[in-house]
Scaffold this motif. Sequence first.
Motif, PDB file in Angstrom:
ATOM      1  N   PHE A  96      -1.587   7.689   5.408  1.00 40.41           N
ATOM      2  CA  PHE A  96      -2.311   7.313   4.027  1.00 40.41           C
ATOM      3  C   PHE A  96      -3.266   6.520   3.967  1.00 40.41           C
ATOM      4  N   SER A 145       5.383   6.215  -2.074  1.00 40.41           N
ATOM      5  CA  SER A 145       4.795   7.446  -2.492  1.00 40.41           C
ATOM      6  C   SER A 145       5.370   8.646  -2.234  1.00 40.41           C
ATOM      7  N   ASP A 169      -0.988   7.287  -9.679  1.00 42.04           N
ATOM      8  CA  ASP A 169       0.170   6.318  -9.028  1.00 42.04           C
ATOM      9  C   ASP A 169      -0.400   4.925  -8.737  1.00 42.04           C
ATOM     10  N   LEU A 171      -7.007   0.932  -2.389  1.00 46.18           N
ATOM     11  CA  LEU A 171      -8.632   1.443  -3.015  1.00 46.18           C
ATOM     12  C   LEU A 171      -9.578   0.606  -3.370  1.00 46.18           C
ATOM     13  N   TRP A 216       0.827   2.092  -6.784  1.00 49.13           N
ATOM     14  CA  TRP A 216       0.783   2.257  -5.073  1.00 49.13           C
ATOM     15  C   TRP A 216      -0.449   2.282  -4.421  1.00 49.13           C
ATOM     16  N   HIS A 217      -1.400   2.535  -5.213  1.00 49.18           N
ATOM     17  CA  HIS A 217      -2.888   2.657  -4.487  1.00 49.18           C
ATOM     18  C   HIS A 217      -3.733   1.595  -4.871  1.00 49.18           C
ATOM     19  N   TYR A 271      -7.690   7.239 -10.357  1.00 53.62           N
ATOM     20  CA  TYR A 271      -6.655   7.393  -9.399  1.00 53.62           C
ATOM     21  C   TYR A 271      -5.254   7.390 -10.268  1.00 53.62           C
ATOM     22  N   ALA A 316       1.001  -1.219  -0.088  1.00 52.93           N
ATOM     23  CA  ALA A 316       0.023   0.122   0.073  1.00 52.93           C
ATOM     24  C   ALA A 316       0.891   1.217   0.022  1.00 52.93           C
ATOM     25  N   GLN A 317       1.081   1.731  -1.027  1.00 53.91           N
ATOM     26  CA  GLN A 317       1.743   3.034  -1.221  1.00 53.91           C
ATOM     27  C   GLN A 317       3.120   3.058  -0.562  1.00 53.91           C
ATOM     28  N   VAL A 322      -7.145   6.899   3.071  1.00 53.37           N
ATOM     29  CA  VAL A 322      -8.065   6.101   1.947  1.00 53.37           C
ATOM     30  C   VAL A 322      -9.534   5.774   2.558  1.00 53.37           C
ATOM     31  N   TYR A 381      -2.561  11.340  -4.100  1.00 54.81           N
ATOM     32  CA  TYR A 381      -1.749  11.355  -2.628  1.00 54.81           C
ATOM     33  C   TYR A 381      -0.671  12.120  -2.970  1.00 54.81           C
TER      34      TYR A 381
END
Length: 669
Positions: A282, A25, A82, A90, A85-86, A80, A21-22, A286, A180
Amino acid sequence: MINKTRLFLLLFLILTNITFAQENSIKEFTSNREGTSLVSPHIQVVPIKDTTTERNYELYIELPEDYSENNNKTYPVLYYTDAMWHLEILSGATEYMLEDVILVGISWQKDINENLKKEIGVHVSRFRDYSFRKSNKPEIQEKYQLGQADKHLDFIRNDVIKYVENTYRTDPNSRTYFGYSMSGEFGAYILLTQPDTFNNYILGSPSIKNEVQYLTELNTKFGPYKASDKSSSLNANVFISYGSLEEEMEPIEEFVSLLKNRRDDGLSVLREVIDGTHQTAFPMTVVRSVAWLSSLMSHVSSNNNEISFWEIPQLNNAYISTTPEDIKDGIPIGKLGVDGGNKEMILKLAQEIADNKHDPFDSFLIAHKGKLIFESYYNKGRINLPHFQASATKAYTCLAIGRAIQLGYLSMEDLNKPLVSFLKDLDPTKFVKGVEKITLHQAMTMRSGIRISKKQSEEIEKNPNQLKGQGQVQAYLEHSAPITATSQSFKYQFDPVLAMQVLDAVVPGSAKDFIKNELLDKMGITNYDWKTDISGLPRSGSGTSMTSRNMVKWGILTANKGKYNGEQLVPEAFINKATYKILYTGDDDIYGGGKDVSNQGYGYYWWSADLKSGKKSYFSRSAQGGGGQYIILIEELDLVIVVTSHENDNSTLQIIAERILPAFIKNIK
């Protein structure tokens, strides 16, 4: 918004179902991670080319589980950047809180320079695509080609969105952007350059440390908001957040202020501070933002107790129902067209309201013969969200006086007694001349005759402690010009304060408890707000908030001559006096009026007017509040019509006369 316990539970469930998860980032120019192939049975990987720059990207598209089963259904889309990473967090968050949404992740450039990719990482194109200004360092600029957000936005508008909307069943009125950190910065750029790209913007910890001045310039170029020019509005819902331990929160606060200072009626901004640093905030960002997003896709609010009416995002799509749901709130339910009314005519009007062809309503409900037969919500309207009432509060104050008469604490004859005869804590030696001429009847028809200048009001308010209890009335009666027959003419001012003071003086206990126990509780009104005046008493001229359905209850009480659920709460004689025309106030400036609205009158804080439909006029009574709150009664047609809005410039009564009355006149049996 969902409560903290549920948020943490959801966050735990989501994080246990994702593999990353991210992770990187916020690491700029430092990562050497190589990308891995995306493998998921739920996600379609679609190559896509920027037709202008010839750069290659990928879209990661996840469809709702029921997509193939509902061929006539359209879906909102959450875009979205990136994407790698997301994507998974999400996907997990929407799975738990927002199932009916298409997710579209936009990758970094795939065919990027291999040397840059090896040096910086597969995400290197984000520095070029998400930044909107060139570097002032030539070597950095030459290497990374910063400041191409405009080109990347064109790619998203002209290639990505067009592809998605031509390929899938999407709802073009419900597009959301999620970004983000640096991609949150990119989202801020989109909002202030081409805001119609998306309806909703989620900007998590946007990295705008050195960009507020540039964003301010973009805002200036877009122009100020003008209520008379709808194209001047950003027309967007915006969620902005940052971590409580972030070092660069001040620029984000400046950006929030920049947006709020637009005073843009079409712009809703919610700022959230998430526990944690830029990195650790982060995951919760979300979860919180997806919960927020769900609240603008449903007419039922999950956060009505935690944020103000003004922070509620605007519905992406109107909710229109000809068969209102029975939510067990005590309101009898019927069906438009079956229990009265022309279904086609009302639906046509409702759709026009949804398409912004009329006043920007928040809600529009119709009860006929005691049954709620039509219900609709738009913009900031929600079925369970109390809407500010402004001066409609005066009508509730009137009915509270009526309840006191029903229970014997006052009588109909008392209406003609001097106001001061009820208030025993006053010092009559300090009164101006003529105070004894003010009766409760005159105070409730806005004819107290009290005349206080703006300068005097400002002086009085400098000593708030002297205004507690009956001190508020004492101050008015000391500082007013003398009360004369001339001064006791209709003036729309603070006179309801006088009525509330009388109520508090005559009922056992306090006026606040009396209103709750003897009126609100009797009608099953529990979801409301009634603010306290400087005196310590309930506010009387404004300051309440009611759900639209509770407004229907007030309307039914009044239409039924003071009876509710078989109990006489307010005397019929009082209703007949209070809500009918005591004064003729003139037709020069009828609030919400038009060519078919005339003979405006005033009772005890209730307005009246004739509404013309065809060759006939129908007498209407209404509670009215600034911003567009109405409870409208048409006795001859047995109608209660409720409208809420948050814009003063409205033509609601004209719409009632022109569009709603004909739908029921033709259906009279």
